[in-house]
Design a protein around this motif. Sequence first.
Motif, mmCIF file in Angstrom:
data_model
loop_
_atom_site.group_PDB
_atom_site.id
_atom_site.type_symbol
_atom_site.label_atom_id
_atom_site.label_comp_id
_atom_site.label_asym_id
_atom_site.label_seq_id
_atom_site.Cartn_x
_atom_site.Cartn_y
_atom_site.Cartn_z
ATOM 1 N N ARG A 53 -0.595 -1.407 -23.182
ATOM 2 C CA ARG A 53 0.120 -2.401 -22.527
ATOM 3 C C ARG A 53 0.681 -1.784 -21.057
ATOM 4 N NH1 ARG A 53 3.654 -3.705 -26.708
ATOM 5 N NH2 ARG A 53 1.891 -5.389 -27.441
ATOM 6 N N ILE A 54 0.933 -0.446 -20.871
ATOM 7 C CA ILE A 54 1.390 -0.004 -19.784
ATOM 8 C C ILE A 54 0.209 -0.040 -18.942
ATOM 9 C CG2 ILE A 54 2.350 2.006 -18.785
ATOM 10 C CD1 ILE A 54 3.568 2.746 -21.507
ATOM 11 N N LEU A 55 -0.729 0.683 -19.299
ATOM 12 C CA LEU A 55 -1.992 0.583 -18.391
ATOM 13 C C LEU A 55 -2.403 -0.714 -17.642
ATOM 14 C CD1 LEU A 55 -4.200 3.557 -20.036
ATOM 15 C CD2 LEU A 55 -2.820 3.549 -18.184
ATOM 16 N N SER A 56 -2.575 -1.589 -18.621
ATOM 17 C CA SER A 56 -3.008 -2.928 -18.175
ATOM 18 C C SER A 56 -2.093 -3.457 -17.201
ATOM 19 C CB SER A 56 -2.809 -3.783 -19.646
ATOM 20 O OG SER A 56 -3.342 -5.244 -19.123
ATOM 21 N N ASN A 57 -0.841 -3.369 -17.344
ATOM 22 C CA ASN A 57 0.084 -4.106 -16.359
ATOM 23 C C ASN A 57 0.295 -3.340 -15.193
ATOM 24 O OD1 ASN A 57 2.047 -6.416 -17.632
ATOM 25 N ND2 ASN A 57 1.837 -5.149 -19.187
ATOM 26 N N LEU A 58 -0.038 -1.907 -15.279
ATOM 27 C CA LEU A 58 0.047 -1.083 -13.980
ATOM 28 C C LEU A 58 -1.396 -1.304 -13.251
ATOM 29 C CD1 LEU A 58 1.606 2.392 -15.064
ATOM 30 C CD2 LEU A 58 2.470 0.211 -13.730
ATOM 31 N N ILE A 102 -1.534 6.371 -11.683
ATOM 32 C CA ILE A 102 -2.271 5.050 -11.150
ATOM 33 C C ILE A 102 -1.742 4.518 -9.785
ATOM 34 C CG2 ILE A 102 -2.755 2.505 -11.776
ATOM 35 C CD1 ILE A 102 -2.465 3.436 -14.736
ATOM 36 N N GLY A 103 -2.621 4.720 -8.684
ATOM 37 C CA GLY A 103 -2.305 4.417 -7.591
ATOM 38 C C GLY A 103 -3.174 3.227 -6.878
ATOM 39 N N ASN A 104 -2.658 2.725 -5.645
ATOM 40 C CA ASN A 104 -3.544 1.807 -5.055
ATOM 41 C C ASN A 104 -3.172 2.027 -3.431
ATOM 42 O OD1 ASN A 104 -1.203 -0.012 -5.938
ATOM 43 N ND2 ASN A 104 -1.864 -1.010 -4.081
ATOM 44 N N ILE A 105 -4.317 1.473 -2.761
ATOM 45 C CA ILE A 105 -4.262 1.239 -1.288
ATOM 46 C C ILE A 105 -3.503 -0.138 -1.063
ATOM 47 C CG2 ILE A 105 -5.130 1.318 1.052
ATOM 48 C CD1 ILE A 105 -5.126 4.018 -0.501
ATOM 49 N N GLY A 106 -2.604 0.008 -0.449
ATOM 50 C CA GLY A 106 -1.794 -1.503 -0.147
ATOM 51 C C GLY A 106 -0.554 -1.341 0.589
ATOM 52 N N PRO A 107 0.237 -2.315 0.763
ATOM 53 C CA PRO A 107 1.658 -2.362 1.300
ATOM 54 C C PRO A 107 2.665 -1.410 0.519
ATOM 55 C CG PRO A 107 0.694 -4.591 1.107
ATOM 56 C CD PRO A 107 0.020 -3.698 0.553
ATOM 57 N N THR A 108 3.449 -0.582 1.078
ATOM 58 C CA THR A 108 4.431 0.296 0.235
ATOM 59 C C THR A 108 5.621 -0.666 -0.160
ATOM 60 O OG1 THR A 108 5.336 0.790 2.383
ATOM 61 C CG2 THR A 108 3.894 2.237 1.380
ATOM 62 N N ILE A 109 6.127 -0.491 -1.097
ATOM 63 C CA ILE A 109 7.499 -0.907 -1.541
ATOM 64 C C ILE A 109 8.625 -0.627 -0.896
ATOM 65 C CG2 ILE A 109 9.054 -1.211 -3.834
ATOM 66 C CD1 ILE A 109 6.487 -0.245 -5.440
ATOM 67 N N PRO A 110 9.321 -1.732 -0.156
ATOM 68 C CA PRO A 110 10.734 -1.372 0.516
ATOM 69 C C PRO A 110 11.659 -0.563 -0.114
ATOM 70 C CG PRO A 110 10.017 -3.983 0.742
ATOM 71 C CD PRO A 110 8.983 -3.261 -0.292
ATOM 72 N N SER A 169 -3.183 -4.061 -13.338
ATOM 73 C CA SER A 169 -2.894 -5.565 -12.817
ATOM 74 C C SER A 169 -2.133 -5.653 -11.678
ATOM 75 C CB SER A 169 -2.732 -6.552 -13.798
ATOM 76 O OG SER A 169 -2.267 -7.834 -13.492
ATOM 77 N N ASN A 170 -1.027 -4.783 -11.702
ATOM 78 C CA ASN A 170 -0.321 -4.787 -10.283
ATOM 79 C C ASN A 170 -0.934 -3.988 -9.372
ATOM 80 O OD1 ASN A 170 2.764 -4.990 -9.472
ATOM 81 N ND2 ASN A 170 1.906 -2.845 -8.850
ATOM 82 N N ALA A 171 -1.986 -3.154 -9.496
ATOM 83 C CA ALA A 171 -2.185 -2.208 -8.394
ATOM 84 C C ALA A 171 -3.397 -3.460 -7.696
ATOM 85 C CB ALA A 171 -2.933 -1.057 -9.015
ATOM 86 N N ILE A 172 -4.090 -3.944 -8.548
ATOM 87 C CA ILE A 172 -5.309 -5.104 -8.107
ATOM 88 C C ILE A 172 -4.650 -5.961 -7.446
ATOM 89 C CG2 ILE A 172 -7.048 -6.349 -8.876
ATOM 90 C CD1 ILE A 172 -7.570 -4.475 -11.015
#
Length: 472
Positions: free
Chosen positions: A362-367, A396-404, A369-372
């Motif tokens: 459940r944790i991995l799936s949501n992280l 679990i990381g992704n390339i994209g906008p950082t969180i304010p 999904s959030n990263a994609i």
Amino acid sequence: MTPTHRWRAGSLRQLILLAFLLVVTPLGVLLLQASNELVEQARQGREQARLSLEISQRNLQLDVLAEDILRSARQYAILQRSDIRTRQQEQIGHYRNQLDIQSFLLRGNPVIPSLQDTLSLIEQAQNGEIGLPLLEQLALLTGELISESNRQLEQRLTELDRQARATQQALWLLAAILIAVSALLMLFFSLRISRPVSQLIGRIRALGHGQPQNTKPLRGPRELVDLNAQLDWLGDHLNELEEEKQRFLRHISHELKTPLSTLREGSDLMAEEVAGPLTDNQREIVELIQRNSFELQTLIEQLLDYNRLQQPGPLDVRSTSLDSCLNAALHPHKLLLEQKQIRLERPLKDAKWSTDRAMLHRILSNLISNAIYYGDEQGKLSVCYQIQDSQMHIDIGNIGPTIPAAEIDQIFKPFFQGKNRRRGPLKGSGIGLSVAHDAAVALGATLSLAHNADHKVVFRIMLPAVNDSHAT
């Protein structure tokens, strides 16, 4: 026998007023006792000063009279005049009066009896010749009387000073006792107020966190008891609302999931060309239906997960393959990864850890999904494992906008929507990270934001060691 009831102040105002009166009363007693002692000491001091002045003045008079009597005797011995004799007799009588008064004021003075004997001999010799030695002895004894009276006055002043010090010590002891009593009363009444207030604060916090309520009756002022009753009502009302919410989520999820399953099955059959071949435009439409139905199913699953995590059940902890769990979490997102051309980086070697597979999935799936959904197209999704401080760290990381920075403290709150918007036709529910965080808490793990800079966002899961588990 009549039943006994524990005392309780009627209201908070009455309790505060009673506390003030009981705390001030010992201090008032102390002030009254101190003022009485000071008045008594001042009175004794004034009396001693008046007496010392009177004795000193009378000593001076006796000394002057003794000299006058001796001088008159010498004059009479030379002149033999009757007026000098008469004056001498008057001086001796006046000396007798002053000595009688002084003997009353200076009781216990050892010189006074000798003076009185000498004066009696002088008075007996008044009809005849008074010898000069007897008069000189009177002057000498008068000097001794003055010295002895000064010594007695010094003793009285010393005794008065001793009494003042004793009174001061008694007042200090009384002050210590009364201040201790006041402190105990202050502590008692502060506990009478702070204890129920602390219970109310605990209840309010429990209500805010959805924790079980303490039904122990509250004892204290009437206002706090009434507030506790209102919290009871609020707790019951919130429980009813929570039950309604759970019922609604179960109902709406079921109602949405049933037609969605039919829609997905139909789109899958069309994609497999069971009903006949598809043109390129038709295939593109079918893929759009498949993608959006999958996203909708993901949102529904998140709602169901959020509903389940509000009342988590027992964990099924066992040795789990992290690669197997990761594959299961990645599988539903393969199509979206291909469409967004996101490159996947994952560990080359499998690892095992004792944990609950369903919770970790459940944790991995949501992280993931959030990263994609929040990552850049043609970006990168990275997953890595490492053991650190007897814990398994999964990044679990992704390339994209950082969180304010202003949103970091709120990203794990349910239904929170930040400035960065989900990329796709469907708007996110805002509970993906909340579900992952709640699942991590239920698992005894920690979910945190490990990196948030340079156009890269990394979340870290820290799985605790269970029975000294180790990676293999």
